[in-house]
Design an enzyme around this catalytic site. Structure first.
Site, PDB file in Angstrom:
ATOM      1  N   CYS A 132       0.733  -1.314  -0.045  1.00  0.00           N
ATOM      2  CA  CYS A 132      -0.202  -0.060   0.001  1.00  0.00           C
ATOM      3  C   CYS A 132       0.845   1.230  -0.064  1.00  0.00           C
ATOM      4  O   CYS A 132       1.377   1.592   0.984  1.00  0.00           O
ATOM      5  CB  CYS A 132      -0.796  -0.143   1.171  1.00  0.00           C
ATOM      6  N   CYS A 135      -0.490   3.985   2.202  1.00  0.00           N
ATOM      7  CA  CYS A 135      -0.080   3.896   3.551  1.00  0.00           C
ATOM      8  C   CYS A 135       1.415   4.010   4.109  1.00  0.00           C
ATOM      9  O   CYS A 135       1.564   4.528   4.964  1.00  0.00           O
ATOM     10  CB  CYS A 135      -0.702   2.564   4.119  1.00  0.00           C
ATOM     11  N   ASP A 136       2.161   3.665   3.254  1.00  0.00           N
ATOM     12  CA  ASP A 136       3.688   3.597   3.616  1.00  0.00           C
ATOM     13  C   ASP A 136       4.388   4.487   2.917  1.00  0.00           C
ATOM     14  O   ASP A 136       5.577   4.465   3.397  1.00  0.00           O
ATOM     15  CB  ASP A 136       4.239   2.040   3.596  1.00  0.00           C
TER      16      ASP A 136
END
Ligand code: NAP
Length: 299
Positions: A132, A135-136
């Site tokens: 992701c 997200c990261d």
């Protein structure tokens, strides 16, 4: 007893909840992840949902959820693991032992990330390997990343990371992309994006963190992060023997959401269909709820 038990709180499940609630049905949404809205929450940019051009996926998911909540839809956290029908009633068991009875089930559990199953992938998951980018991505500011895949997710991830990382390799196993030509053009304009084509990843190596992505043809890329965007697998593992699945594991259903099991409907990415997008998931939810309503009235 419920009229409709909806499994999944992504766009399909939430749209089904809105339609079921507006039809005055007793409805509960079961969600595996607390306050989740499915894969859409991971999408940095959704540019093709009518009326919301350029919206962030998490934000769009929250809007869907707020809409359902505003109508009084209730939610339950839990993973549904068993589906049994007795005398026309569905008995659904959750991983923690909870059970729910419902006249109908709308199964909208979505899909999970496909893994490459190469050496180092599991070992470095969370230590440089991610599924992701939204997200990261922030952990890779001014670092070097590889994105693996040639679909819309990989292209969007590469574009997103190109604004954060110093260099992005877009690694695809073929020389033609599956995803949007428009995004490919945008990527070509980026000085820090390099296409690595006809490239099959074979191994991820490092010491404590990712250092290298090895390719099957002997090439090797020095990277800090590897973002895997190799598609999705439908979350239908618990439906063996419940409803008919196709060879890819998708629930066989047309746009009405009707499956081979009476009173069991499928909506969203889990269903056999040509186009898996937010807009088609929402449409599926509306259709499945309407089918469930008709089914209940006929019983
Ligand atoms: P996808 O379209 O299935 O693409 C998966 C990609 O991963 C393909 O390019 C595939 O290669 C590659 N791949 C699969 N297994 C691999 C392996 N073992 N090793 C290396 N590469 C592998 O999946 P997606 O990109 O997640 O998209 C899923 C759906 O969501 C699509 O319908 C897409 O249009 C939609 N989506 C839309 C948007 C948007 O509209 N903004 C954003 C994200 C996703 P091949 O091409 O060779 O098969």
């Amino acid at each position: 007893m419920l009229d409709v038990l909806i499994i999944g709180s992504g766009p399909a499940g939430l749209a089904a909840a809105v339609y079921a609630k507006r039809a005055n049905l007793k409805v509960l949404v079961a969600e595996k992840i607390y306050c989740g809205t499915g894969q859409i929450a991971e999408s940095n940019l959704v540019d093709n949902y009518l009326g919301f051009s350029g919206i962030n996926g998490y934000e769009l998911g929250e809007k869907f959820r707020e809409h359902a909540i505003s109508l009084g839809v209730e939610f339950k956290e839990g993973e549904a693991v068993r589906f049994e029908q007795e005398e026309g009633i569905w008995h659904v068991t959750f991983a923690n032992g909870d059970a729910q009875e419902s006249k109908t089930v709308i199964y909208a559990a979505g899909a999970e990330h496909r893994h490459l199953d190469i050496a180092g992938e599991k070992e470095f998951s969370g230590k440089g390997v991610s599924y992701c980018a939204t997200c990261d991505g922030a952990f890779f500011r001014n670092k070097v990343c590889a994105v693996i895949g040639g679909g819309d997710t990989a292209l969007d991830d590469a574009l997103y990371l190109s604004d954060i990382s110093s260099k992005v390799y877009l690694v695809h196993r073929r020389d033609a992309f599956r995803g949007s030509a428009k995004t490919v053009e945008k990527l070509k304009q980026k000085d820090n994006v390099e296409f690595v084509l006809s490239a099959v990843p074979s191994q991820i190596t490092g010491t404590e963190k990712v250092q290298t992505l090895q390719l099957a043809d002997g090439r090797s890329l020095d990277v800090d992060g590897v973002f895997i965007a190799a598609g999705m697998i439908p979350m239908t593992g618990k439906l063996q023997g419940v409803a008919e699945l196709d060879a890819g594991g998708y629930v066989v259903a047309d746009e009405t959401g009707k499956t081979s099991a009476a009173g069991f409907f499928a909506a969203g990415d889990v269903r056999t269909k040509a186009l898996r997008q937010v807009i088609t998931a929402v449409s599926d939810g509306a259709n499945a709820a309407t089918s469930a309503e008709h089914y209940i009235r006929q019983q």
